[in-house]
Design an enzyme around this catalytic site. Structure first.
Site, PDB file in Angstrom:
ATOM      1  N   ALA A  63       0.855  -1.186   0.000  1.00 19.47           N
ATOM      2  CA  ALA A  63       0.000   0.000   0.000  1.00 19.47           C
ATOM      3  C   ALA A  63       0.893   1.239   0.000  1.00 19.47           C
ATOM      4  CB  ALA A  63      -0.877  -0.024   1.250  1.00 19.47           C
ATOM      5  N   GLY A 102       0.472  -5.185   0.853  1.00 17.42           N
ATOM      6  CA  GLY A 102      -0.692  -5.198  -0.029  1.00 17.42           C
ATOM      7  C   GLY A 102      -0.379  -5.760  -1.403  1.00 17.42           C
ATOM      8  N   GLU A 105      -0.700  -9.330  -0.947  1.00 18.75           N
ATOM      9  CA  GLU A 105      -2.107  -9.657  -0.656  1.00 18.75           C
ATOM     10  C   GLU A 105      -2.941  -9.715  -1.940  1.00 18.75           C
ATOM     11  OE1 GLU A 105      -2.234  -6.586   2.441  1.00 18.75           O
ATOM     12  OE2 GLU A 105      -3.266  -8.057   3.693  1.00 18.75           O
ATOM     13  N   GLU A 125       4.045  -5.550   7.292  1.00 25.00           N
ATOM     14  CA  GLU A 125       3.228  -4.540   7.980  1.00 25.00           C
ATOM     15  C   GLU A 125       3.607  -4.371   9.446  1.00 25.00           C
ATOM     16  OE1 GLU A 125       2.148  -6.720   5.807  1.00 25.00           O
ATOM     17  OE2 GLU A 125       0.644  -5.830   4.473  1.00 25.00           O
TER      18      GLU A 125
END
Ligand code: 3H9
Length: 700
Positions: A63, A102, A105, A125
């Site tokens: 992200a 992300g 993911e 993270e």
């Protein structure tokens, strides 16, 4: 078509390529681009399969951290992932570089994952005070099993692609052209009519843990050491536990809620600040873009003591030949015995193979004459901390070292300009200040002398990163950034004893704040004689610590210091003799002892450091407040979730710190506690240290 995401066709396969360099952070436009591309490909009857890939040096690395805390913009990453998850045509992620957070993911919503050799995959993270927030805690355990997922999520460390293949995270390693390989892979999947399993529907790897939930706690406990005080690891364990007993849609929602709560919390804010501070620290204001680091093919270290030995190991570990010089064969042998012992311990622990140990040892050359450093490109002096000795060494190095060699001193306190000026090449001299144990601690203070050439600084930074350090450039002053700020903390720790506290009170408060150990336990560990020697050299005295040293009590190594250590034990117990000594010292120096509460102890330890940090910034010794934070987190165990002393100062508020320092100065009669003019100015103007960082960025 999006600027950041493009689709091209290879026959019946749509290839969606993300392009948001350098790491394709999933900012709003990228998310929108991926969603649009997948929606379009899914709706196109001619498209039979979809490949997701990225341009440049890496697949998507997560992200966009800079968006965190700002108002969210649809589509969210979860919207994108949910849409991919629903697609009934085969989807395959083609990864290279570092698919992280992300980025990884998203791939867990694809049916298949392939990767280039050298790919490193992870969910980092936790290092930002977060848990994976887009399905990672629910999909990864289903794909790789609970143990491996916990290990990856709790450590935050990426795993090599071979490991990923072994655990089912990757279906195939593609040698050669990745996208062509991914297209071929998916064509074969179509031809073979391979079942399209969604990761979210996999259950088999969860079964053993559902049958025996106690196994989960065992797996969580063995998934690495966790730093006390952090919220994210606990939250991550709970989130992964939901895979056992919470329906996945509910668990995904709860994961998202937990992610947002952590993201808005102080701990993650602090850890994100550090992420960017570390990267900012790599940038040298005013350094011309065409400055190139000098090449370092061979290094040399003068001194095989604790520091010299540790420093030289960094080079050997990085595959850089290193010559170690000692005055006598005996000292050299002693040094190498320690080096071999250190490597041997890693082999015993299983973190290093015997073959790798042998390879590292083969990078060393042993010497008892300084002439042996003549062909080194970088020479680091790590001899006794005395100016006369250092000057002698540098005079010799000036004679022996080849032209253009970088000459560095590992001094902790001494004037780097004076050392540089003893040579005829002060432009080649800088400080490279390592922290003990030098083969372990990540911090490297690079000391910029007044004549140090820009390419010498660039070289020191570059080699610092190569040997796995976090380098921070600092200016010349007594103790540079780290030790200079440590000094007022030590002064206050001793003052607190004289005013009424005991070592255990001060240490307990420091540990409660988040330091790995308090100042007195730390002193006992490092050896009280170290500080004693430095104080004597500068005509200073610490009444209690120096009295202990005068009685021959140097801490753990003599069995007695501020605490008493049973034979072989590293855990100290209060030393009644010290308590008597403290009471006597209070009386002798005219202190009326009083109870001192935790809050005062913490503020008296930490606020003077922040005050000193303000002076350091005012004098230009550090470029940015974030640099100071990086120094303290990587060199002195400042708790990451408090972001470093300057970040913490802003969190607490400079007006409060100004007023408290003034109040403590008045109450204790210690003028050194008065707020500095710079801290006072910032507080009066309603500014924080962050405003200086913003200003530094604008002027860069
Ligand atoms: C996440 O994904 C949450 C999800 O679970 C849920 C969401 C709902 N964002 O490090 P470098 C910048 S959390 C924004 O020097 P390298 C970096 O600041 C995220 N910017 O390169 C630098 O900028 P500048 C999980 C980022 O090759 C430039 O890119 N992912 C981001 O040494 C180059 O970076 C992570 O935590 C980002 N995510 O190392 C991965 N990442 O040039 C974090 C980098 O202006 N990133 N930048 O200074 C890394 O670990 C390293 O950057 C990486 C590359 C290994 C990828």
């Amino acid at each position: 078509m999006s600027n950041f995401v493009q689709t091209r066709r290879d026959g019946e396969v749509a290839v969606v390529v993300v392009n948001n360099p350098p790491v394709h952070a999933l900012k709003h436009e990228v998310r929108q681009g991926i969603l649009d591309a997948f929606t379009k490909a899914n709706g196109d009857a001619e498209v039979k399969a979809i490949v997701l890939a990225a341009e440049g040096r890496t697949f998507i690395a997560g992200a966009d951290i800079t968006e965190f805390g700002k108002p969210p913009k649809a589509p969210s990453l979860i919207d994108v992932i949910t849409a991919i998850d629903e697609i009934k045509k085969p989807t395959v992620a083609a990864m290279h570089g570092t698919p992280l957070g992300g980025g990884l993911e998203i791939t867990l919503a694809c049916h298949f994952r392939v990767a280039s050799p050298g790919t490193r995959l992870g969910l980092p993270e936790i290092k930002l005070g977060l848990i994976p927030g887009a399905g990672g805690t629910q999909r990864l355990p289903r794909l790789v099993g609970v143990e491996k997922a916990l290990d990856m999520i709790l450590s935050g460390n990426p795993i090599p692609v071979k490991d990923a293949l072994a655990h089912g995270l990757v279906d195939e390693i593609i040698e050669g052209d990745l996208i062509a390989g991914a297209v071929a892979f998916v064509r074969k999947a179509l031809a073979d009519k391979r079942p399209l399993r969604r990761v979210r529907d996999l259950e088999d790897k969860l079964k053993p843990f559902r049958d025996d939930p106690a196994k989960f706690d065992e797996a969580a406990a063995s998934a690495g050491k966790r730093q006390a005080g952090l919220d994210a690891p606990r939250a991550a364990i709970e989130a992964v536990r939901w895979t056992l007993n919470v329906p996945i849609d509910k668990a995904l929602k709860e994961e998202r809620d937990t992610f947002i709560k952590l993201m808005l919390g102080d701990q993650s804010k602090a850890q994100r600040h550090l992420f960017f501070a570390e990267r900012e620290a790599a940038k040298i204001p005013g350094m011309a873009a065409d400055v190139k680091p000098r090449e370092i093919r061979k290094a040399a270290v003068i001194g095989a003591g604790t520091m010299g030995g540790g420093i030289s190991m960094n080079f050997a570990n990085a595959g850089i030949p290193v010559t170690v010089v000692e005055m006598s064969q005996e000292a050299l042998d002693r040094g190498f015995k320690t080096i071999e012992k250190n490597y041997g311990a890693s082999v015993k622990r299983g973190s290093l193979s015997q073959a790798d140990m042998d390879k590292r040892l083969s990078n060393f050359t042993r010497a008892t004459s300084l002439e042996a450093v003549a062909d080194a490109d970088l020479i680091i002096e790590a001899v006794f901390e005395e100016m006369d000795i250092k000057k002698k060494v540098f005079t010799e190095l000036d004679r022996i070292a080849k032209p253009g060699a970088v000459l560095a001193t590992n001094t902790s306190y001494l004037d780097v300009n004076a050392i540089a000026n003893i040579t005829k090449r002060p432009q080649d001299v800088c400080g490279m200040h390592f922290f003990s144990p030098a083969n372990v601690m990540k911090l490297l203070e690079i000391v910029r002398g007044e004549k140090t050439a820009p390419d010498v600084i660039a070289t020191a930074m570059n080699i610092g990163r190569k040997i796995g350090k976090v380098p921070v450039v600092v200016g010349v002053c007594h103790g540079f950034v780290g030790n200079r700020m440590l000094s007022p903390r030590q002064t206050q720790a001793e003052r607190l004893l004289l005013e009424g506290a005991m070592p255990r009170d001060v240490d307990a408060a420091a540990v409660e704040f988040g330091f790995p150990m308090g100042p007195f336990a730390m002193g006992d560990l490092a050896g009280l004689d170290v500080g004693w020697r430095i104080r004597r050299a500068f005509g200073l005295r610490a009444e209690i610590a120096d009295s202990l040293c005068e009685q021959g009590h140097f801490g753990q190594k003599t069995g007695k210091g501020f605490y008493v250590y049973e034979q072989g034990s590293r855990a100290g117990v209060p030393n009644p003799e010290v308590e008597t000594l403290i009471a006597a010292a209070s009386q002798k120096l005219g202190f009326k002892r009083r109870p001192i509460d935790r809050q005062e102890i913490i503020e008296r330890l930490v606020f003077p450091m922040i005050n000193e940090g303000a002076k350091i910034l005012d004098e230009g010794i550090a470029y940015r407040p974030g640099d100071i934070d990086v120094v303290w987190v990587y060199g002195y165990g400042w708790p990451v979730w408090r972001g470093g002393p300057m970040f913490y100062g802003d969190q607490v508020g400079l007006p409060y710190i100004r007023d408290q320092l003034h109040e403590y100065a008045k109450r204790s009669g210690d003028k050194s506690l008065e707020p500095s003019s710079y801290l006072t100015k910032l507080a009066d103007e309603g500014r924080g240290f962050a405003s200086l960082a913003d200003a530094a960025k604008k002027s860069a």
